[in-house]
Design a protein around this motif. Sequence first.
Motif, short mmCIF file in Angstrom:
data_model
loop_
_atom_site.label_atom_id
_atom_site.label_comp_id
_atom_site.label_asym_id
_atom_site.label_seq_id
_atom_site.Cartn_x
_atom_site.Cartn_y
_atom_site.Cartn_z
N ASN A 1 -8.97 -15.54 1.53
CA ASN A 1 -9.78 -14.36 2.00
C ASN A 1 -8.94 -13.17 2.15
O ASN A 1 -9.25 -12.07 1.71
CB ASN A 1 -10.56 -14.89 3.27
N LEU A 2 -7.87 -13.35 3.20
CA LEU A 2 -6.98 -12.23 3.24
C LEU A 2 -6.21 -11.58 2.16
O LEU A 2 -6.08 -10.32 1.91
CB LEU A 2 -6.22 -12.43 4.67
N VAL A 3 -5.66 -12.64 1.63
CA VAL A 3 -4.89 -12.60 0.25
C VAL A 3 -5.65 -11.62 -0.76
O VAL A 3 -5.00 -10.67 -1.36
CB VAL A 3 -4.16 -13.66 -0.27
N SER A 4 -6.65 -12.16 -1.08
CA SER A 4 -7.61 -11.47 -2.20
C SER A 4 -7.85 -10.08 -1.83
O SER A 4 -8.18 -9.09 -2.60
CB SER A 4 -8.77 -12.28 -2.28
N ASN A 5 -8.06 -9.71 -0.43
CA ASN A 5 -8.47 -8.62 -0.18
C ASN A 5 -7.21 -7.52 -0.11
O ASN A 5 -7.44 -6.43 -0.56
CB ASN A 5 -9.11 -8.49 1.44
N VAL A 6 -6.19 -7.94 -0.01
CA VAL A 6 -4.82 -7.32 0.16
C VAL A 6 -4.59 -6.80 -1.50
O VAL A 6 -4.41 -5.94 -1.60
CB VAL A 6 -3.81 -7.89 0.74
N LEU A 7 -4.72 -7.98 -2.29
CA LEU A 7 -4.65 -7.58 -3.62
C LEU A 7 -5.50 -6.55 -4.34
O LEU A 7 -4.83 -5.75 -5.09
CB LEU A 7 -4.41 -8.92 -4.45
N ALA A 8 -6.75 -6.65 -3.76
CA ALA A 8 -7.89 -5.84 -4.24
C ALA A 8 -7.61 -4.57 -3.80
O ALA A 8 -8.05 -3.43 -4.62
CB ALA A 8 -9.13 -6.56 -3.96
N CYS A 9 -7.01 -4.36 -2.75
CA CYS A 9 -6.87 -2.91 -2.17
C CYS A 9 -5.35 -2.37 -2.56
O CYS A 9 -5.09 -1.17 -2.23
CB CYS A 9 -6.93 -3.00 -0.90
N ASP A 10 -4.40 -2.90 -3.04
CA ASP A 10 -3.28 -2.62 -3.37
C ASP A 10 -3.35 -1.35 -4.40
O ASP A 10 -4.07 -1.68 -5.38
CB ASP A 10 -2.19 -3.72 -3.82
N GLY A 11 -2.70 -0.43 -4.25
CA GLY A 11 -2.58 0.63 -5.32
C GLY A 11 -3.77 1.56 -4.93
O GLY A 11 -3.85 2.91 -5.62
N PHE A 12 -4.59 1.49 -3.94
CA PHE A 12 -5.39 2.48 -3.54
C PHE A 12 -4.95 3.75 -3.11
O PHE A 12 -5.25 4.63 -2.75
CB PHE A 12 -6.68 2.10 -2.55
N VAL A 13 -3.80 3.48 -2.18
CA VAL A 13 -3.05 4.57 -1.66
C VAL A 13 -1.52 4.36 -2.25
O VAL A 13 -1.03 3.61 -2.46
CB VAL A 13 -2.57 4.24 0.09
N PRO A 14 -0.89 5.49 -2.54
CA PRO A 14 0.50 5.79 -3.29
C PRO A 14 1.61 5.15 -2.26
O PRO A 14 2.44 5.90 -2.06
CB PRO A 14 0.60 7.08 -3.63
N PHE A 15 1.54 3.86 -1.92
CA PHE A 15 2.53 3.38 -0.75
C PHE A 15 3.83 3.34 -1.45
O PHE A 15 4.03 3.44 -2.80
CB PHE A 15 2.04 1.82 -0.62
N ALA A 16 4.96 3.59 -0.59
CA ALA A 16 6.11 3.37 -1.15
C ALA A 16 6.92 2.57 0.13
O ALA A 16 6.62 2.92 1.14
CB ALA A 16 6.99 4.86 -1.33
N SER A 17 7.88 1.85 -0.29
CA SER A 17 8.83 1.08 0.71
C SER A 17 9.59 1.74 1.74
O SER A 17 9.72 1.41 2.77
CB SER A 17 9.45 0.11 -0.07
N TRP A 18 9.68 3.19 1.58
CA TRP A 18 10.14 4.16 2.56
C TRP A 18 9.29 4.57 3.63
O TRP A 18 9.81 5.17 4.40
CB TRP A 18 11.15 5.06 1.96
N TRP A 19 7.81 4.28 3.14
CA TRP A 19 6.90 4.85 4.01
C TRP A 19 7.02 4.23 5.45
O TRP A 19 7.37 3.09 5.87
CB TRP A 19 5.46 4.57 3.65
N LYS A 20 6.56 4.88 6.41
CA LYS A 20 6.10 4.59 7.89
C LYS A 20 4.73 4.44 8.28
O LYS A 20 4.07 5.40 7.88
CB LYS A 20 6.96 5.30 8.93
N ALA A 21 4.42 3.68 8.89
CA ALA A 21 2.95 3.50 9.43
C ALA A 21 2.73 3.57 10.93
O ALA A 21 3.68 2.68 11.40
CB ALA A 21 2.11 2.43 8.80
#
Length: 591
Positions: free
Chosen positions: A195-215
């Motif tokens: 349930n959780l993994v499918s949601n994460v993968l489906a939403c990946d790329g909706f925001v231009p994430f970068a590994s140097w980002w902070k949340a």
Amino acid sequence: MSITRVFDILDLYKTQFIKDDVLCGKENKQWKKYSSGDVINNCDYVSHGLIAMGITHKDKVAIISNNRPEWNFCDFGCQQANVVTVPIFPTISNHDLQFILNHAEVKMVFISDKSILAKLTQLEKELPHLKHVISFNPIEGIMSFTDFIELGKKNGNEEKLNNIKNSILPNDLLTILYTSGTTGTPKGVMITHNNLVSNVLACDGFVPFASWWKALSFLPLNHVYERMISTLYLYNGVSIYYAEGLETIGDNLKEIQPQIFVSVPRLIERVYEKITATGQKLTGFKRIIFDWSMRIANKYEPDNRNGFLYAIQHKLADKLVYSKWRDAVGGKLVCIASGGAALNPKLERIFLCAKITCLQGYGLTETCVVVSVNKFGKDNIRIGTVGPVINGVDVKIAEEDSEILVKGPNVMLGYYRNPEATAEVIDKQGWFHTGDVGTFVDKRFLKITDRKKEIFKTSSGKYIAPLMIENMIKESRFVEQSMVVGENQKFASAIIVPSFINFKEYCKDNNINWTTNTEMAKHEDLKKFIDEHIRSINKSLAPFEQLKRVAILDKEWSIESGELTPKMSLKRKIIKEKNMGAIHKIFAVED
């Protein structure tokens, strides 16, 4: 690297995301940062500690704590040991706490501090299954998290842990999330790894994430919304900094300068209120420029649809005004994800104009969590909607009542030990009935129009959808919360909680002596501001929707006092019961 179980994400931090600030929390007013190695080790130590204390896949472990790195260590540690977690909101009532711990037969609890221990101590004789309590903050007489980690270090058995990890399947139960709900007893939503993994993968790329980002994280991790987004952050290597509390968000934004945070609409509304309050204090040319920039913002359309002349005006307004708004939220913010309730389209438009992209999405705990969401990219945002449905998920609108029905890999297994409630919401064809009413805009963008259970009928037979009207009421900076009432009555009205913070600021600026909330709720100036706002709202409403009267309350609604859910939705039944006198008074006078 593909992931099928949530804890597979940790493997990314062995090779792909080597960094020194994966998870960060404040200790003694200083940021304590945990590196990739620290996170992996601590999660493993938790797993080993659980095994050493005899906790198995048959047991449930609760986490009752504020947001902090230790929360994640316990979560991932339990996952790896195939132990189901039961996250619980720290300010939960004793009644609901007792129900959840007993219903889930929780054997071990990780707590944050003495306030949680006090609740457990009061309920001690009523919790027959609870055997172990471990505290993140040191408490005399209680096993500390530090000691628990040491136990895990001394009793590490990599072979046994690896065998357990290898036995875990994607459709195995990951967690049970008890929904506080707006009515009734909490129900335990069973969420699987898939349930959780499918949601994460489906939403990946909706925001231009970068590994140097902070949340910056401040919504409770025990709620599926923040938990899913945090998992998405970790999947993309984004560093997570936990705010000390809601009251420190402004300072924390300036400290860490994040690229993203997740919010509920009420907090976004407060940011907007601060902006407008600041603007209203300006005088002369500065006030003229501010008012002009607000007119520009109110006309904004995404994807450069306003034309060339508007683009020039927008560029000037951005330099003079909007850039200062961005500085106030850290200066590097790229995106705010909004969910949990409807975001006022006016605010969405204004923040988009100011290059603070507000992505409104939709989902429920039972859909873990995202069903649809607006996203970056051309023609991917429609103001006033909750965006396109995510890949892999199907949505249809019921013909008979326009209820939103959902089917997909993100839909829960069901309610824990409650097959009757499960059968009420998941039909024989596998469609989950959300209880929300909606439609599609341009055949692509989902729009929520109301909650099925919240629509009511007046005595004249007219149906009223309260959410839209309530959002309009909250556009006033002097309104904190509102609830439209009028079921089986001749007309609609509203009970209103004023924004005491904003009205107090007004009083200070106008040399008005502040006494108490109870007294100031009756102040003529406050009544005037709210009455004027209601009159302006009524102009855009159908005659049967117009608010004939309002009652201004003197006590704020809160999660702690029971009127709001953890995601700050209204518990309408409780609010009605607590304010029956004010409601009766509204309708006692003949129109």
